[in-house]
Design an enzyme around this catalytic site. Structure first.
Site, short mmCIF file in Angstrom:
data_model
loop_
_atom_site.label_atom_id
_atom_site.label_comp_id
_atom_site.label_asym_id
_atom_site.label_seq_id
_atom_site.Cartn_x
_atom_site.Cartn_y
_atom_site.Cartn_z
N GLU A 34 0.86 -1.20 0.00
CA GLU A 34 0.00 0.00 0.00
C GLU A 34 0.88 1.24 0.00
O GLU A 34 1.89 1.29 0.72
CB GLU A 34 -0.88 -0.04 1.25
CG GLU A 34 -2.24 0.56 1.07
CD GLU A 34 -3.11 -0.21 0.07
OE1 GLU A 34 -3.11 0.13 -1.12
OE2 GLU A 34 -3.80 -1.16 0.51
N HIS A 35 0.51 2.21 -0.81
CA HIS A 35 1.28 3.46 -0.95
C HIS A 35 2.72 3.17 -1.38
O HIS A 35 3.66 3.81 -0.91
CB HIS A 35 1.25 4.27 0.35
CG HIS A 35 -0.07 4.97 0.56
ND1 HIS A 35 -0.39 6.14 -0.08
CD2 HIS A 35 -1.16 4.62 1.29
CE1 HIS A 35 -1.61 6.51 0.28
NE2 HIS A 35 -2.11 5.60 1.10
N THR A 36 2.87 2.21 -2.23
CA THR A 36 4.20 1.94 -2.81
C THR A 36 4.20 2.18 -4.31
O THR A 36 5.27 2.23 -4.92
CB THR A 36 4.62 0.47 -2.57
OG1 THR A 36 3.55 -0.37 -3.00
CG2 THR A 36 4.94 0.20 -1.12
N SER A 125 -12.08 1.22 -5.40
CA SER A 125 -11.65 1.93 -6.60
C SER A 125 -12.64 1.94 -7.76
O SER A 125 -12.32 1.56 -8.88
CB SER A 125 -10.32 1.34 -7.07
OG SER A 125 -9.46 2.37 -7.38
N SER A 127 -13.50 4.60 -9.13
CA SER A 127 -13.00 5.62 -10.08
C SER A 127 -12.04 4.99 -11.10
O SER A 127 -12.08 5.33 -12.28
CB SER A 127 -12.35 6.78 -9.35
OG SER A 127 -11.35 6.33 -8.49
N ASP A 171 -4.36 0.92 -9.22
CA ASP A 171 -5.80 0.65 -9.34
C ASP A 171 -6.21 0.38 -10.78
O ASP A 171 -6.89 -0.61 -11.07
CB ASP A 171 -6.60 1.85 -8.80
CG ASP A 171 -6.24 2.18 -7.36
OD1 ASP A 171 -5.59 1.34 -6.71
OD2 ASP A 171 -6.61 3.26 -6.90
C1 GLA Z 1 -5.07 5.01 -4.10
C2 GLA Z 1 -4.31 5.32 -5.39
C3 GLA Z 1 -3.34 4.20 -5.75
C4 GLA Z 1 -2.48 3.80 -4.55
C5 GLA Z 1 -3.34 3.58 -3.32
C6 GLA Z 1 -2.49 3.34 -2.08
O1 GLA Z 1 -5.94 3.92 -4.30
O2 GLA Z 1 -5.18 5.54 -6.45
O3 GLA Z 1 -2.55 4.59 -6.85
O4 GLA Z 1 -1.48 4.75 -4.33
O5 GLA Z 1 -4.17 4.70 -3.06
O6 GLA Z 1 -1.80 2.15 -2.20
#
Ligand code: GLA
Length: 386
Positions: A34-36, A125, A127, A171
């Site tokens: 996550e957040h990578t 997600s 979107s 995503d």
């Molecule tokens: C959102 C962003 C992704 C990702 C996640 C965290 O979903 O759209 O690109 O950065 O946060 O992992």
């Protein structure tokens, strides 16, 4: 065809046969990583069985007649797209048109009806499903022959440049390239990916929706992107060959950590550790090691809560109750997605799922006066024609 779309069309004397093209664009979950993605790191997402369906037909006018079934809204978008409309759902679609135009394509006039069944605000997600579906649709209609990974990059450019949010590629990539076989382990720098199996006998993945929506996420996300850039700048000065923050080894990071402001140091350390956890998770899943997989989820949650600071009290509560006060067998749990609300993803002994749901429902009502929603993880195929 989803029932909501069917009844919308029926109300207008239309049916599936009225449209030449139909497609399904899935939402996504993320096991770990996550957040990578926006620092070129490892992620382990999967497309799910829920998503958005699109139905399209050509019209003899230079415009897109858009129907958002779930919002019960319509919008006529003149072509070519010249800029934002100010209506977010329209802009997600308009941005994709703008990207095709930048590639030299002329977007034809169409009537497009879409609707979905991704739970709102769950962090699955929708979107990305909207963007990926529109990109897949235009690729088909124009016969543009763009590969799925390239379509994901196109969607990311639209998010970054047209919508103006600096998201990574996870995503859209998961939605377009996912497989019903299982999650993919994706390197967000090279875009190489391979399938993994998320099946651990006797256990299931369960999502618990805190029903908290992530408004803070939209303001804090760009801040995290900048903090990571700052952490990487220090790494690059000391180690010019390291291509991005996610490729930094723990030793390299330790060598520069002291010179960073504390907040930036925490963000950077989290990213470096999270990348290692994705690789560890791949090993744990392969070995069928439930304990190791659960410990990794819990470690990610701690990192996202304490170092990366993208959790919130409600989600921390649900994670803690599931892995602690609930007496049953939850191997691990963590916040999933961008943060500040949404779901936790839990690895739970299958036979304990009903008891966990009952327990969390009671505890959450008492603590926050809210009722969580639960969703079993059903992995599905990537975007496809229907
Ligand atoms: C959102 C962003 C992704 C990702 C996640 C965290 O979903 O759209 O690109 O950065 O946060 O992992």
């Amino acid at each position: 065809m989803l029932p909501n779309i069917q009844s919308y069309l029926a109300g207008r004397g239309l049916s599936r046969e009225s449209f030449s093209l139909g497609l399904h664009s899935p939402g996504r979950i993320n096991l770990i990583g996550e957040h990578t993605d926006y620092t070129g790191g490892w992620v382990m997402p999967a497309a799910i069985d829920k998503g958005i369906e699109f139905y399209a037909r050509r019209i003899d006018a230079a415009e897109l007649r858009l129907h958002a079934v779930d919002l019960d809204q319509r919008y006529t978008l003149p072509l070519p797209v010249t800029g934002k409309t100010g209506e977010l759902w329209v802009d997600y679609l308009a941005g994709i048109c703008a990207e095709f135009q930048l590639l030299g394509h002329e977007v034809p006039g169409m009537e497009i009806v879409f609707g979905g069944n991704v739970p709102r605000g769950s962090g699955m997600s929708s979107s990305a499903a909207l963007e990926g579906g529109m990109a897949f649709l235009l690729n088909q209609v124009l016969g543009a022959g763009i590969s799925r990974p390239q379509l994901a990059l196109l969607c990311q450019r639209s998010s970054n440049n047209f919508i103006g949010v600096p998201t990574g590629i996870m995503d859209q990539f998961a939605s377009l390239n996912g497989s019903a076989e299982g999650p993919i382990m994706l390197n967000c720098e090279s875009l190489e990916f391979s399938p993994v199996s998320a099946k651990l006998p006797g256990y299931d993945w369960l999502l618990v929706n805190s029903m908290v929506t992530h408004e803070l996420g939209s303001s804090e996300y760009p801040v995290r992107v900048r903090e990571c850039a700052e952490a990487y700048a220090a790494v690059k000065t000391a180690f010019p060959d390291v291509p991005n923050l996610s490729s930094t080894s723990p030793e390299q990071f330790a060598a520069v950590a002291e010179q960073l402001p504390e907040v930036v140091r925490n963000r950077g350390r989290y990213v470096v550790e999270e990348n290692a956890r994705v690789r560890e998770m791949a090993k744990a899943l392969k070995a069928g090691d439930v304990k190791a997989a659960g410990d990794l989820l819990n470690a990610t949650h701690a990192g996202l809560r304490d170092d990366y600071a993208v959790s919130c009290p409600e989600v921390d509560f649900l994670q803690k109750q599931a892995t602690g006060a609930f007496g049953g067998d939850v191997a691990g749990a963590r916040i999933m997605g961008g943060g500040f609300g949404g779901c936790t993803i839990n690895l739970v002994r299958t036979t304990d799922i009903p008891a966990l749901q009952e327990f969390l429902t009671g505890a959450y009502a008492e603590a926050y006066g809210k009722e969580p929603e639960f969703y079993g993880v059903e992995i599905g195929a990537g975007t496809c024609r229907i």
